[in-house]
Write a protein that holds these residues in place. Structure first.
Motif, short mmCIF file in Angstrom:
data_model
loop_
_atom_site.label_atom_id
_atom_site.label_comp_id
_atom_site.label_asym_id
_atom_site.label_seq_id
_atom_site.Cartn_x
_atom_site.Cartn_y
_atom_site.Cartn_z
N THR A 20 -1.57 -1.40 -4.12
CA THR A 20 -2.70 -0.52 -3.86
C THR A 20 -2.18 0.89 -3.66
O THR A 20 -1.31 1.13 -2.83
CB THR A 20 -3.47 -0.97 -2.61
OG1 THR A 20 -3.91 -2.32 -2.77
CG2 THR A 20 -4.68 -0.08 -2.37
N VAL A 21 -2.70 1.81 -4.47
CA VAL A 21 -2.27 3.20 -4.41
C VAL A 21 -3.45 4.03 -3.92
O VAL A 21 -4.50 4.07 -4.56
CB VAL A 21 -1.80 3.69 -5.78
CG1 VAL A 21 -1.25 5.12 -5.66
CG2 VAL A 21 -0.73 2.77 -6.35
N SER A 22 -3.27 4.69 -2.80
CA SER A 22 -4.33 5.52 -2.23
C SER A 22 -4.18 6.97 -2.70
O SER A 22 -3.08 7.44 -2.93
CB SER A 22 -4.29 5.45 -0.71
OG SER A 22 -3.07 5.98 -0.23
N SER A 23 -5.30 7.63 -2.81
CA SER A 23 -5.28 9.02 -3.28
C SER A 23 -5.13 10.00 -2.13
O SER A 23 -5.21 9.63 -0.97
CB SER A 23 -6.56 9.32 -4.04
OG SER A 23 -7.68 9.09 -3.22
N LYS A 28 -0.04 6.15 -9.25
CA LYS A 28 -1.36 6.77 -9.28
C LYS A 28 -2.41 5.77 -8.80
O LYS A 28 -2.19 4.56 -8.91
CB LYS A 28 -1.68 7.21 -10.70
CG LYS A 28 -0.66 8.15 -11.31
CD LYS A 28 -0.99 8.46 -12.76
CE LYS A 28 0.04 9.39 -13.37
NZ LYS A 28 -0.27 9.72 -14.79
N PRO A 29 -3.54 6.24 -8.32
CA PRO A 29 -4.59 5.30 -7.87
C PRO A 29 -4.99 4.31 -8.96
O PRO A 29 -5.31 3.16 -8.65
CB PRO A 29 -5.74 6.24 -7.50
CG PRO A 29 -5.06 7.50 -7.07
CD PRO A 29 -3.87 7.64 -7.98
N LEU A 55 0.86 -1.19 0.00
CA LEU A 55 0.00 0.00 0.00
C LEU A 55 0.89 1.24 0.00
O LEU A 55 1.80 1.35 0.84
CB LEU A 55 -0.90 -0.02 1.23
CG LEU A 55 -1.76 1.23 1.47
CD1 LEU A 55 -2.75 1.43 0.33
CD2 LEU A 55 -2.46 1.13 2.81
N GLN A 79 0.93 5.69 -1.01
CA GLN A 79 0.17 6.87 -1.38
C GLN A 79 0.50 7.30 -2.80
O GLN A 79 1.59 7.00 -3.33
CB GLN A 79 0.47 8.02 -0.42
CG GLN A 79 -0.11 7.82 0.97
CD GLN A 79 0.08 9.06 1.84
OE1 GLN A 79 1.03 9.82 1.68
NE2 GLN A 79 -0.84 9.26 2.78
N ALA A 80 -0.42 8.00 -3.41
CA ALA A 80 -0.19 8.52 -4.76
C ALA A 80 1.09 9.36 -4.77
O ALA A 80 1.36 10.12 -3.84
CB ALA A 80 -1.38 9.37 -5.21
N THR A 136 -3.53 0.73 -9.17
CA THR A 136 -3.94 -0.31 -8.25
C THR A 136 -4.34 -1.57 -9.01
O THR A 136 -5.18 -1.52 -9.91
CB THR A 136 -5.13 0.18 -7.39
OG1 THR A 136 -4.69 1.24 -6.56
CG2 THR A 136 -5.68 -0.95 -6.53
#
Length: 126
Positions: free
Chosen positions: A123-126, A86-87, A10, A12-13, A90
């Motif tokens: 998994t990329v979170s925004s 980027k999200p 996981l 972050q963007a 994912t």
């Protein structure tokens, strides 16, 4: 031969991850290696590929300029460095061993590969 993909997680963007694909059972220095990904609810899609001896690298439009594929044949391992994530990146990422040493147009399709790693979740979170 078996492929073991690792390095997902996981993030972050804007962050980075480095995926690894370790092969066992035979050396892979005579075969191309590719990375694919499968976003939730979507088909598996091509990300990048590299020839057996390195070079001849191909990227998808979404991976170009952000991802870097490489390999270390002495370690029987391939890598996918992913930057500026980027999200929409994912997905479950898979490495695959190509049928030949080179990269042909058919190798942009997952159907051209018979040997796959088990996948690693990114998994990329925004």
């Amino acid at each position: 031969v078996q492929l073991q993909a690792s390095g997902g997680g996981l993030v972050q963007a804007g962050g980075s991850l480095r995926l690894s694909c370790a092969a066992s059972g035979r050396t892979i220095n005579t075969l191309a290696v590719a990375w694919f990904r499968q976003p939730p609810g979507k088909a598996r899609e091509f990300v990048a590929a590299i020839r057996a001896r390195g070079g001849g690298i191909r990227y998808s439009n979404s991976a170009e300029a952000r991802f870097t594929i490489s390999r270390d044949n002495a370690k029987n391992t391939a890598f996918l460095q992913m930057d500026n994530l980027k999200p929409e990146d994912t997905a479950v990422y898979y490495c695959a061993l190509g049928p030949t040493s080179t990269i042909t147009s058919e190798m942009y399709s997952a159907r051209s590969y018979n040997i796959w790693g088990q996948g690693t979740q990114v998994t990329v979170s925004s």
